[in-house]
Design a protein around this motif. Structure first.
Motif, PDB file in Angstrom:
ATOM      1  N   PRO A  64      71.186 -11.087  51.465  1.00 30.78           N
ATOM      2  CA  PRO A  64      71.923 -10.028  52.164  1.00 30.78           C
ATOM      3  C   PRO A  64      71.267  -8.655  52.058  1.00 30.78           C
ATOM      4  O   PRO A  64      71.322  -7.868  53.009  1.00 30.78           O
ATOM      5  CB  PRO A  64      73.297 -10.045  51.483  1.00 30.78           C
ATOM      6  CG  PRO A  64      73.448 -11.440  50.989  1.00 30.78           C
ATOM      7  CD  PRO A  64      72.063 -11.870  50.590  1.00 30.78           C
ATOM      8  N   PRO A  69      74.367  -8.782  55.302  1.00 30.26           N
ATOM      9  CA  PRO A  69      75.375  -9.777  54.919  1.00 30.26           C
ATOM     10  C   PRO A  69      75.812 -10.691  56.062  1.00 30.26           C
ATOM     11  O   PRO A  69      75.967 -11.889  55.870  1.00 30.26           O
ATOM     12  CB  PRO A  69      76.557  -8.940  54.422  1.00 30.26           C
ATOM     13  CG  PRO A  69      76.071  -7.556  54.269  1.00 30.26           C
ATOM     14  CD  PRO A  69      74.800  -7.419  55.049  1.00 30.26           C
ATOM     15  N   LEU A 107      69.046 -11.823  44.023  1.00 27.42           N
ATOM     16  CA  LEU A 107      70.242 -11.614  44.840  1.00 27.42           C
ATOM     17  C   LEU A 107      70.326 -10.204  45.385  1.00 27.42           C
ATOM     18  O   LEU A 107      70.921  -9.960  46.426  1.00 27.42           O
ATOM     19  CB  LEU A 107      71.498 -11.909  44.020  1.00 27.42           C
ATOM     20  CG  LEU A 107      71.681 -13.360  43.598  1.00 27.42           C
ATOM     21  CD1 LEU A 107      72.911 -13.499  42.714  1.00 27.42           C
ATOM     22  CD2 LEU A 107      71.801 -14.262  44.815  1.00 27.42           C
ATOM     23  N   PHE A 108      69.746  -9.270  44.652  1.00 26.76           N
ATOM     24  CA  PHE A 108      69.805  -7.875  45.044  1.00 26.76           C
ATOM     25  C   PHE A 108      68.371  -7.374  45.176  1.00 26.76           C
ATOM     26  O   PHE A 108      67.437  -8.153  45.085  1.00 26.76           O
ATOM     27  CB  PHE A 108      70.598  -7.080  44.011  1.00 26.76           C
ATOM     28  CG  PHE A 108      71.957  -7.678  43.758  1.00 26.76           C
ATOM     29  CD1 PHE A 108      72.980  -7.544  44.683  1.00 26.76           C
ATOM     30  CD2 PHE A 108      72.206  -8.407  42.613  1.00 26.76           C
ATOM     31  CE1 PHE A 108      74.230  -8.115  44.471  1.00 26.76           C
ATOM     32  CE2 PHE A 108      73.453  -8.984  42.392  1.00 26.76           C
ATOM     33  CZ  PHE A 108      74.467  -8.836  43.316  1.00 26.76           C
ATOM     34  N   ASP A 117      75.278  -6.368  40.390  1.00 26.09           N
ATOM     35  CA  ASP A 117      76.732  -6.420  40.330  1.00 26.09           C
ATOM     36  C   ASP A 117      77.114  -7.796  39.795  1.00 26.09           C
ATOM     37  O   ASP A 117      76.998  -8.796  40.511  1.00 26.09           O
ATOM     38  CB  ASP A 117      77.300  -6.196  41.740  1.00 26.09           C
ATOM     39  CG  ASP A 117      78.811  -6.308  41.791  1.00 26.09           C
ATOM     40  OD1 ASP A 117      79.461  -6.678  40.783  1.00 26.09           O
ATOM     41  OD2 ASP A 117      79.368  -6.025  42.871  1.00 26.09           O
ATOM     42  N   GLU A 119      79.874  -9.343  39.285  1.00 28.45           N
ATOM     43  CA  GLU A 119      80.879 -10.084  40.038  1.00 28.45           C
ATOM     44  C   GLU A 119      80.296 -10.663  41.317  1.00 28.45           C
ATOM     45  O   GLU A 119      80.578 -11.790  41.673  1.00 28.45           O
ATOM     46  CB  GLU A 119      82.081  -9.202  40.341  1.00 28.45           C
ATOM     47  CG  GLU A 119      82.970  -9.021  39.128  1.00 28.45           C
ATOM     48  CD  GLU A 119      84.327  -8.482  39.511  1.00 28.45           C
ATOM     49  OE1 GLU A 119      84.826  -8.834  40.612  1.00 28.45           O
ATOM     50  OE2 GLU A 119      84.874  -7.736  38.715  1.00 28.45           O
ATOM     51  N   ALA A 120      79.488  -9.886  42.010  1.00 29.84           N
ATOM     52  CA  ALA A 120      78.865 -10.373  43.249  1.00 29.84           C
ATOM     53  C   ALA A 120      77.870 -11.489  42.942  1.00 29.84           C
ATOM     54  O   ALA A 120      77.740 -12.432  43.708  1.00 29.84           O
ATOM     55  CB  ALA A 120      78.174  -9.235  43.987  1.00 29.84           C
ATOM     56  N   ALA A 121      77.172 -11.380  41.828  1.00 31.80           N
ATOM     57  CA  ALA A 121      76.187 -12.404  41.457  1.00 31.80           C
ATOM     58  C   ALA A 121      76.899 -13.710  41.167  1.00 31.80           C
ATOM     59  O   ALA A 121      76.399 -14.767  41.470  1.00 31.80           O
ATOM     60  CB  ALA A 121      75.385 -11.956  40.246  1.00 31.80           C
TER      61      ALA A 121
END
Length: 121
Positions: A64, A69, A107-108, A117, A119-121
């Motif tokens: 994303p 996203p 992921l980022f 993040d 939580e996002a991971a």
């Protein structure tokens, strides 16, 4: 070549940029996969011709952070599959028994621990 040495391909993004493939931020190397997948295959073949025994899928920027996203949800899996098919086809066409490695992207943003993040991971 010395026994036990395996030669990997080089940086896909740099090779695509050198070849003149579509390339801009934020999509980075994913843009070539989206707009000019034939150039991704050409890059794989160039690495194989240079002696690489393993080519890596052009999936590093299929997250994303790079492709957005919405595009990730709608096209992410299909683009990852396309990256794998292109790499496998180049390896098979080369005829030297080359392997394909999948690229597991962060992921980022790379080199951006401030974007992590849990939580996002």
């Amino acid at each position: 070549m010395a026994s036990g040495v395996t030669i990997l391909d080089g940086g896909m993004g740099r090779e695509l940029l050198r070849m003149g493939a579509p390339f801009r931020q934020p999509e980075w190397s994913a843009l070539a996969l989206i707009e000019a997948p034939e150039l991704v295959g050409r890059a794989h073949r160039a690495f194989l011709d240079a002696g690489a025994q393993i080519v890596t899928t052009n999936s590093y920027a299929l997250v994303p952070f790079h492709i957005g996203p919405e595009r990730f949800v709608v096209q992410g899996q299909a683009l990852a599959e396309l990256a794998g098919r292109i790499a496998r086809a180049a390896a098979d066409e080369h005829g030297g028994g080359a392997s394909v490695a999948g690229s597991l992207p962060p992921l980022f943003g790379s080199y951006r621990p401030d974007l992590f993040d849990p939580e996002a991971a």
